[in-house]
Motif scaffolding. Structure first.
Motif, PDB file in Angstrom:
ATOM      1  N   LEU A  41      31.950  38.779  56.540  1.00 13.19           N
ATOM      2  CA  LEU A  41      33.352  38.391  56.515  1.00 13.19           C
ATOM      3  C   LEU A  41      33.529  36.994  55.940  1.00 13.19           C
ATOM      4  CD1 LEU A  41      35.877  39.072  59.376  1.00 13.19           C
ATOM      5  CD2 LEU A  41      35.857  36.879  58.208  1.00 13.19           C
ATOM      6  N   LEU A  42      32.684  36.064  56.395  1.00 16.72           N
ATOM      7  CA  LEU A  42      32.786  34.695  55.901  1.00 16.72           C
ATOM      8  C   LEU A  42      32.391  34.586  54.435  1.00 16.72           C
ATOM      9  CD1 LEU A  42      31.443  32.665  58.937  1.00 16.72           C
ATOM     10  CD2 LEU A  42      33.732  32.595  57.988  1.00 16.72           C
ATOM     11  N   GLY A  43      31.566  35.500  53.972  1.00 22.99           N
ATOM     12  CA  GLY A  43      31.208  35.508  52.557  1.00 22.99           C
ATOM     13  C   GLY A  43      32.394  35.835  51.671  1.00 22.99           C
ATOM     14  N   ARG A  44      33.378  36.550  52.244  1.00 25.77           N
ATOM     15  CA  ARG A  44      34.569  36.932  51.484  1.00 25.77           C
ATOM     16  C   ARG A  44      35.755  36.015  51.717  1.00 25.77           C
ATOM     17  NH1 ARG A  44      33.098  41.922  53.872  1.00 25.77           N
ATOM     18  NH2 ARG A  44      34.926  41.755  55.245  1.00 25.77           N
ATOM     19  N   ASN A  45      35.940  35.577  52.987  1.00 22.44           N
ATOM     20  CA  ASN A  45      37.125  34.795  53.335  1.00 22.44           C
ATOM     21  C   ASN A  45      36.753  33.640  54.267  1.00 22.44           C
ATOM     22  OD1 ASN A  45      39.267  36.608  52.159  1.00 22.44           O
ATOM     23  ND2 ASN A  45      38.308  38.056  53.568  1.00 22.44           N
ATOM     24  N   PRO A  46      37.008  32.410  53.863  1.00 22.64           N
ATOM     25  CA  PRO A  46      36.714  31.271  54.736  1.00 22.64           C
ATOM     26  C   PRO A  46      37.679  31.223  55.922  1.00 22.64           C
ATOM     27  CG  PRO A  46      37.889  30.536  52.782  1.00 22.64           C
ATOM     28  CD  PRO A  46      37.570  31.988  52.558  1.00 22.64           C
TER      29      PRO A  46
END
Length: 246
Positions: A41-46
């Motif tokens: 998830l963090l790889g896509r959206n901070p």
């Protein structure tokens, strides 16, 4: 104005749903039920903040935090751990791992809203160079003041709360720490006077209350007065100094 994005990582779908309902009016809540899902998830959206459960079956929240620190977009992410275990050793470990603090389950909805609202709206990353320590019994606070100084913080001590608002409004303090022992009405009056002397929404001074023991009702009341953070005075003076400067 966009609301801050909060990542909740917990293996309980029911708990994630509960937190979403509690915080939906203050944060855009995104959730993951495992460490691997959180990293994807963090790889896509901070995100702006993260709440991570320490115990997630075979996965550890501590391990997830170390993995997060390897991601450029999450290297400085403010992280707060969740746990059902309320003990000083766990708090110490959480701080050692780089977390801001530990939030205990079951959560108090009103208290959680206040805590994260305060934590999410203040610049806690700025170093605390100067601190005003206010205590009704200064002789019992000398060791704490010495520990704060050893950590590189300049400390001024005061015992009369009525004088504090003008000292803060005209001084150069980053943080005010008020120890338990003053009457609630006196605390409320002091904060009210400070707001009148300076635009509270434009100042970077943070007000901390150091409780003798953890009391959720008293903590919630302190937040409604205007305190930015409430900490229970448990542990050694050196440990307290670390939490007060974190």
């Amino acid at each position: 104005m966009n609301r801050p994005r909060l990542l909740v990582v917990d293996d309980s779908a029911a708990f994630i749903q509960l937190l979403g309902k509690i915080l939906e009016d203050r944060f855009d809540v995104v959730a993951a039920r495992s460490a691997s899902d959180a990293l994807k998830l963090l790889g896509r959206n901070p995100v702006d903040l993260a709440l991570i459960d320490i115990e997630m079956g075979s996965e550890s929240g501590f391990q997830l935090l170390q993995s997060l620190r390897s991601l450029p977009q999450a290297a400085g992410l403010p992280v707060y751990f969740l746990s059902v275990h309320d003990n000083l050793n766990l708090i110490r470990t959480a701080l050692d791992q780089g977390a801001r603090d530990l939030i205990f389950k079951p959560v108090n909805p009103g208290l959680l809203r206040w805590r994260l609202g305060r934590l999410g709206s203040h610049g806690n990353d700025r170093p605390v160079g100067s601190l005003l320590l206010v205590s009704p019994k200064l002789e019992k606070s000398v060791t704490l003041a010495e520990c704060l100084q050893q950590a590189g913080c300049s400390v001024v001590m005061a015992s009369h709360l009525e004088q504090v608002p003008r000292m803060v409004a005209s001084g150069d303090f980053d943080r005010v720490v008020v120890e338990d022992g003053f009457a609630p009405a006196t605390l409320r009056k002091a904060l009210g006077t400070f707001k009148a002397l300076s635009r509270r929404d434009e100042t970077s001074v943070q007000w901390f209350l150091l409780q003798k023991q953890h009391d959720e009702a008293a903590e919630l009341d302190a937040y409604t007065m205007g305190f930015d953070r409430v900490i229970a005075a448990s542990g050694t003076p050196a440990f307290l100094a670390r939490r007060l400067l974190g």
